[in-house]
Design a protein around this motif. Sequence first.
Motif, PDB file in Angstrom:
ATOM      1  N   SER A  49      10.300  34.462 -25.459  1.00  0.00           N
ATOM      2  CA  SER A  49       9.164  35.325 -25.157  1.00  0.00           C
ATOM      3  C   SER A  49       9.294  36.639 -25.906  1.00  0.00           C
ATOM      4  O   SER A  49      10.352  36.943 -26.471  1.00  0.00           O
ATOM      5  CB  SER A  49       9.101  35.603 -23.659  1.00  0.00           C
ATOM      6  OG  SER A  49      10.056  36.584 -23.326  1.00  0.00           O
ATOM      7  N   GLU A  51       9.712  39.398 -24.717  1.00  0.00           N
ATOM      8  CA  GLU A  51      10.776  40.171 -24.076  1.00  0.00           C
ATOM      9  C   GLU A  51      12.165  39.577 -24.333  1.00  0.00           C
ATOM     10  O   GLU A  51      13.164  40.061 -23.810  1.00  0.00           O
ATOM     11  CB  GLU A  51      10.526  40.264 -22.564  1.00  0.00           C
ATOM     12  CG  GLU A  51       9.237  40.983 -22.200  1.00  0.00           C
ATOM     13  CD  GLU A  51       9.255  42.447 -22.650  1.00  0.00           C
ATOM     14  OE1 GLU A  51      10.305  43.077 -22.529  1.00  0.00           O
ATOM     15  OE2 GLU A  51       8.212  42.932 -23.127  1.00  0.00           O
ATOM     16  N   LYS A  53      13.209  36.443 -23.497  1.00  0.00           N
ATOM     17  CA  LYS A  53      13.641  35.402 -22.559  1.00  0.00           C
ATOM     18  C   LYS A  53      13.453  34.018 -23.198  1.00  0.00           C
ATOM     19  O   LYS A  53      12.382  33.718 -23.737  1.00  0.00           O
ATOM     20  CB  LYS A  53      12.829  35.489 -21.264  1.00  0.00           C
ATOM     21  CG  LYS A  53      13.480  34.690 -20.140  1.00  0.00           C
ATOM     22  CD  LYS A  53      12.674  34.724 -18.853  1.00  0.00           C
ATOM     23  CE  LYS A  53      13.131  33.579 -17.959  1.00  0.00           C
ATOM     24  NZ  LYS A  53      12.095  33.190 -16.999  1.00  0.00           N
TER      25      LYS A  53
ATOM     26  N   GLU G  51       6.950  33.272 -20.392  1.00  0.00           N
ATOM     27  CA  GLU G  51       8.229  33.531 -19.718  1.00  0.00           C
ATOM     28  C   GLU G  51       8.878  32.266 -19.172  1.00  0.00           C
ATOM     29  O   GLU G  51       9.924  32.333 -18.524  1.00  0.00           O
ATOM     30  CB  GLU G  51       8.021  34.550 -18.582  1.00  0.00           C
ATOM     31  CG  GLU G  51       7.523  35.909 -19.034  1.00  0.00           C
ATOM     32  CD  GLU G  51       8.527  36.615 -19.947  1.00  0.00           C
ATOM     33  OE1 GLU G  51       9.723  36.507 -19.668  1.00  0.00           O
ATOM     34  OE2 GLU G  51       8.096  37.249 -20.935  1.00  0.00           O
TER      35      GLU G  51
END
Lengths: 95, 95, 95, 95, 95, 95, 95
Positions: A49, A51, A53, G51
């Motif tokens: 992701s 971010e 992850k 996510e």
Amino acid sequence: MGFRPLHDRVLVRRVEAEEKSAGGIIIPDSAKEKPQEGEVVAVGAGAKSEEGKVSPLDVKAGDRILFGKWSGTEVKIDGEDLIIMKESDILGIVG
Amino acid sequence: MGFRPLHDRVLVRRVEAEEKSAGGIIIPDSAKEKPQEGEVVAVGAGAKSEEGKVSPLDVKAGDRILFGKWSGTEVKIDGEDLIIMKESDILGIVG
Amino acid sequence: MGFRPLHDRVLVRRVEAEEKSAGGIIIPDSAKEKPQEGEVVAVGAGAKSEEGKVSPLDVKAGDRILFGKWSGTEVKIDGEDLIIMKESDILGIVG
Amino acid sequence: MGFRPLHDRVLVRRVEAEEKSAGGIIIPDSAKEKPQEGEVVAVGAGAKSEEGKVSPLDVKAGDRILFGKWSGTEVKIDGEDLIIMKESDILGIVG
Amino acid sequence: MGFRPLHDRVLVRRVEAEEKSAGGIIIPDSAKEKPQEGEVVAVGAGAKSEEGKVSPLDVKAGDRILFGKWSGTEVKIDGEDLIIMKESDILGIVG
Amino acid sequence: MGFRPLHDRVLVRRVEAEEKSAGGIIIPDSAKEKPQEGEVVAVGAGAKSEEGKVSPLDVKAGDRILFGKWSGTEVKIDGEDLIIMKESDILGIVG
Amino acid sequence: MGFRPLHDRVLVRRVEAEEKSAGGIIIPDSAKEKPQEGEVVAVGAGAKSEEGKVSPLDVKAGDRILFGKWSGTEVKIDGEDLIIMKESDILGIVG
């Protein structure tokens, strides 16, 4: 010699038409984009992701899959023709 | 003289065809977009999310990689032809 | 007279070809989009996320950089030709 | 009569070429998209995220700015020609 | 008979040129996309994020606004020509 | 026989012009994309975010609505011509 | 032999026109994109967010559905013509 696909990529061996008749999957000639049967050879660690992850993939080495005819990029590894595609190009798992 | 790629960029040295035969990777001539083999020379600190979080890259200097033929931007650093590409242009790691 | 770039923008002074030979970076003539060398003159406070969070930039004034030839917008400030670009147009830091 | 720009919009008065020579900013004729100098007259309350969070703008009334020539929408308010643009169309702050 | 705009939509009554001269807003003829003046008749409950959070609008019934000439969809309600547009089509509030 | 629209879809019965004159809504002939009046017959459970959160719709069965002329897909259910559209195609609620 | 659709994909058996007259659904000839009736044969585990969160689908095996005529990819499994589509291609559930 190995090859580790990156992220959400999957290395796939195309299964030829002869094998397909045994497995029961026949692709209609008239379909504009014919799905093809293949076998997963190796998978990446997972989609990453924004971010950072990592989400592991849902297919694993050995899975028989259907994928769109024009998916992925053809490569030759150790003399064998294989395809590198993204997991999202895989329609589903056979068997 | 060094060069530090920014963010999720990677500096890559193209591996010539002669070496490839040794490594076992041969790219089919007929492929419309032929992947090429390369060696990672330097990597950026990582992709940066909209919120500013940095996700380190999954490739590192020294990795042998496959990448799409048209990926990245060619530069010459200290007289050597190299390519700056994004990690997402890398198909996987060889070896 | 000063100029403060807004957000993730960077003010860059193009480094001429004469200087480049000293630094060791030579751009190949055949490249379709030739990167160029420059020096960062001023940087914005940082990229701003949709939620308003500011992420400081990774380049700073004085950095020698490579950037795509067609990046940014040319301006003349105090009689000097400069370029305003986004940090994402910068390929990496030289040196 | 006042005008309050909405969200991340900014009301700008174009600064004419005569004034620019004093300020030291000269826009090159050859640039394909010439930035122009202006003065911020009024600013909106800020960009609004999808979740409704407002991020105040980084420019304020009175700021001297550079903006792309084709940015924004021209209006005439109380007989004066002004431009309504988004803050993201502003390249930076002069002075 | 009433009309409640949905989500981030706004119902607007165009203000004719005669009224505009009184208010001081004159739209230049040469502008390629001329903003127009209008009065907000009714507003939706607010923009709805992907997660379902509603952000109330920043304009309210009675506000005098400027909006892009080609914004929105024309309707006739109770014999009156009105326009339904999104709040993001509104440039700012007059007065 | 019933029909349950999926997610943020809505099943709508077009209200004919004869009824519209009673309700007071008349759509101008000259509008390039004429909104039409309809009645909501059934609604989906709600829009589903990427994370799986469901946001119930703001229209309900029985609501009189305006929608863009080219919105949605025409179907015939139990011999009646109906339209399946997304809630975002609905301009507002009449009455 | 089974087939498990991946993620938010659904395997659908087209229901022929003869059966449709019994069910009461008739698709108008004049519609530019005619929805068709089908029966869900198998569903994927669910849509996967960036996510990695999986959201189970809202349709299940056995559901009678309407879907856009051009949705999905045709395959033949065990001699039967079926369609693999995404749940978002399904307009709603019949019955």
